[in-house]
Design an enzyme around this catalytic site. Structure first.
Site, short mmCIF file in Angstrom:
data_model
loop_
_atom_site.label_atom_id
_atom_site.label_comp_id
_atom_site.label_asym_id
_atom_site.label_seq_id
_atom_site.Cartn_x
_atom_site.Cartn_y
_atom_site.Cartn_z
N PHE A 1 0.81 -1.23 0.00
CA PHE A 1 0.00 0.00 0.00
C PHE A 1 0.83 1.27 0.00
O PHE A 1 0.35 2.33 -0.40
CB PHE A 1 -0.93 0.01 1.23
CG PHE A 1 -0.24 0.33 2.54
CD1 PHE A 1 0.02 1.64 2.92
CD2 PHE A 1 0.17 -0.69 3.38
CE1 PHE A 1 0.67 1.93 4.11
CE2 PHE A 1 0.81 -0.40 4.58
CZ PHE A 1 1.06 0.91 4.95
N LYS B 1 -1.14 -7.61 -8.95
CA LYS B 1 -2.11 -7.63 -7.86
C LYS B 1 -1.70 -6.55 -6.88
O LYS B 1 -0.86 -6.76 -6.00
CB LYS B 1 -2.14 -9.01 -7.19
CG LYS B 1 -3.47 -9.36 -6.49
CD LYS B 1 -3.87 -8.44 -5.36
CE LYS B 1 -3.04 -8.63 -4.12
NZ LYS B 1 -3.53 -7.73 -2.99
N GLU C 1 -5.13 -3.96 -2.01
CA GLU C 1 -6.55 -3.62 -2.11
C GLU C 1 -6.87 -2.31 -1.40
O GLU C 1 -7.96 -1.76 -1.58
CB GLU C 1 -7.41 -4.75 -1.55
CG GLU C 1 -7.17 -5.12 -0.10
CD GLU C 1 -6.05 -6.15 0.10
OE1 GLU C 1 -6.11 -6.88 1.11
OE2 GLU C 1 -5.12 -6.20 -0.73
N ARG C 2 -5.91 -1.79 -0.61
CA ARG C 2 -6.14 -0.49 0.04
C ARG C 2 -5.95 0.67 -0.93
O ARG C 2 -6.50 1.75 -0.72
CB ARG C 2 -5.17 -0.32 1.21
CG ARG C 2 -5.28 -1.36 2.31
CD ARG C 2 -4.22 -1.13 3.36
NE ARG C 2 -4.15 -2.20 4.35
CZ ARG C 2 -3.24 -2.26 5.30
NH1 ARG C 2 -2.33 -1.30 5.41
NH2 ARG C 2 -3.24 -3.26 6.16
N SER D 1 5.59 -6.97 4.07
CA SER D 1 6.14 -7.33 5.37
C SER D 1 6.92 -8.63 5.28
O SER D 1 6.70 -9.46 4.38
CB SER D 1 5.01 -7.47 6.39
OG SER D 1 4.22 -8.61 6.10
N CYS E 1 9.64 1.46 3.66
CA CYS E 1 10.59 0.42 4.08
C CYS E 1 12.00 0.98 4.17
O CYS E 1 12.88 0.33 4.74
CB CYS E 1 10.55 -0.76 3.12
SG CYS E 1 11.17 -0.41 1.46
N GLU F 1 9.12 -3.60 13.30
CA GLU F 1 8.93 -2.51 12.34
C GLU F 1 7.61 -1.79 12.67
O GLU F 1 6.54 -2.40 12.61
CB GLU F 1 8.90 -3.04 10.92
CG GLU F 1 8.77 -1.96 9.87
CD GLU F 1 8.81 -2.50 8.45
OE1 GLU F 1 9.28 -1.78 7.56
OE2 GLU F 1 8.37 -3.65 8.24
#
Length: 500
Positions: free
Chosen positions: A149, A173, A176-177, A226, A281, A385
């Site tokens: 996201f 893909k 979805e957010r 993640s 990140c 994190e």
């Protein structure tokens, strides 16, 4: 409420699974559209479209593929503000930060346009008596990208430009957010002349991810997210015979030496810790001042800067930091601050106290910049994190202590050191066990013609992203050895040829 689509075979396609999910504008704390969540059958239809398009696309001259991406590059240049507004409305980052994201993604497109040069093979004459040998790089086939996201435009562009220009077809893909930016990129690729089926977008959740991982026609998967999910993607994908590059989490440290320019360091840490609300990140989430005197002086400089942060929505062009992406993530980050305080960290600047008073944005997912001091390696805020606007200060007495602290962490994505001393900087660059290093550079994201990736639990798979590592990931070498007969028929040979 409007419902978004998938993008398959060169056109928008309505979802058929019957499942949708709201897409929120984090600045106002409300949903503005729904996104369809693809079924396995819908994912397989996108893969089938990509598979059908691959034979012709892989045999399209590389110069022609590059020219299509060059047209796409020009579209991106002309419409960067439009794309930035789309992704900012779903992610929450400021407009300038969003434009920067588009620019960094566009740089990978610029690199990919050079494919006629980097796709050249190698040739050796007379490897044996009248025997020649040459190798070429060929595309894998259908490849997939699963993206996070926090960079709805840049991370997909770390993947698909190199994949496409080397002759692969692609199924994306996105998170979805934040689905809308990927659909816009698909439209613009079609506008640039990309044939139907070469680039497809399926929106979805874990069902869509698993469908890609188990579809035998998908030859490779790229992922950013993640570490637990990266590990799952890598294990599942490789178990199904796929090539996988999976970039995971990070806990990036910045060592501040006693000779550092502290004003420059503080400004660098402000952007690295609080830019994009810390949802990067490559964010610096741990400052490691060497000696208490350096720590005290650095904190004295940073506190007024943090308190002066302009926090607001992307619609306010003066905003320096926007909201977090979801209400759930806001609660998670606030929980980390609570835990840090309970475990003994000193909350020097408390972002939990921030209240958004701008009319219409009172329900947005805003959090103020937070500074924690006296953090120790046994604390949760050091181990995990946080992915939010929280900077932890871990004090150390020497350079070696600071280096050992960093090496004791499971993540090794990015790091930085602030110093005026060339010998210290050179030693750090050589000795530190981290994938990406900054010397007085707080966020050392490599340019597109280099490659991006960390070490240890920050990556699973052998290949980093974009640059020549990306080319190697999306292609495989084929070597041909040739001997042409002379004009006179030779006697048959029955022994193992030695080519000597």
């Amino acid at each position: 409420m409007p419902v978004l689509t998938h993008y398959i075979n060169g056109a928008h396609v309505q979802g058929t699974s019957g499942r949708t999910q709201p897409v929120f504008n984090p600045a106002i704390g409300a949903s503005e559209r729904d996104v369809p969540l693809a079924s396995t059958d819908e994912v397989n239809s996108a893969v089938a479209a990509a598979k059908a398009a691959w034979p012709a696309w892989s045999k399209t001259p590389v110069l022609r593929r590059a020219r299509i991406l060059d047209k796409f590059k020009n579209i991106l240049w002309d419409r960067a503000d439009e794309l930035a507004s789309i992704l900012a409305s779903e992610h929450g980052k400021t407009h300038d930060d969003a434009v920067g994201e588009v620019t960094r993604g566009l740089e990978v497109v610029e690199f990919a346009v050079g494919a006629p040069n980097f796709m050249k093979g190698e040739f050796s004459e007379n490897v044996g008596s009248v025997v020649d040998s040459h190798n070429i790089r060929q595309a894998l086939g259908v490849v997939a990208g699963i993206t996070p996201f926090n960079f709805p435009a840049m991370v997909p562009m770390w993947m698909f430009p190199v994949a496409l220009v080397t002759g692969n077809t692609f199924v994306l893909k996105p998170s979805e957010r934040v689905p809308s930016a990927s659909l816009k990129l698909a439209e613009w690729l079609t506008e640039a002349g990309l044939p139907e089926g070469v680039f497809n977008v399926v929106n979805g959740d874990k069902e869509a991810v698993d469908a890609l991982l188990h579809n035998s026609d998908v030859k490779a998967v790229s992922f950013v997210g993640s570490t637990p999910i990266a590990k799952y993607i890598h294990q599942t994908g490789t178990a199904n015979g796929k090539r996988v590059q999976a970039l995971g989490g990070a806990k990036n440290h910045a060592i501040i030496m006693p000779d550092a320019d502290l004003e420059m360091t503080a400004n660098a840490l402000m952007g690295a810790a609080y830019g994009s609300a810390g949802e990067r990140c490559m964010a610096i989430s741990v400052a490691v001042p060497v000696t208490d005197a350096v720590a005290d002086a650095l904190i004295d400089i940073m506190v007024p800067k943090i308190n002066a942060l302009k926090i607001g929505p992307t619609t306010d062009k003066t905003s320096e930091m926007g909201p977090l992406v979801t209400e759930q993530h806001l609660a998670k980050v606030r929980g980390y601050i609570d835990t840090g305080e309970a475990e003994g960290a000193k909350v020097v600047v408390d972002g939990r106290a921030f209240n958004q008073e701008m009319q219409g944005y009172e329900d947005g997912y805003f959090l103020g910049g937070t500074l924690l001091d006296n953090v120790t390696p046994d604390m949760t805020v050091w181990k995990e994190e946080i992915f939010g606007p929280v900077l932890s200060v871990v004090r150390r007495n020497s350079y070696q202590d600071a280096l050992d602290l960093m090496h004791s962490h499971e993540y090794a994505n990015g790091t930085a050191i602030f110093t005026r001393d060339g010998d210290t900087a050179r030693s750090f660059s050589q000795d530190v066990e981290v994938g990406m290093i900054g010397i007085n550079v707080p966020i050392p994201v490599p340019m597109a013609y280099h490659s991006f990736g960390g070490w240890k639990s920050s990556i699973f798979g052998e290949h980093h992203m974009h640059g020549m590592e990306g080319v190697r990931f999306y292609t495989r070498i084929k070597t041909t050895t040739t001997r042409w007969p002379s004009g006179q028929r030779a006697d048959p040979e029955f022994t193992m040829p030695t080519l000597g």
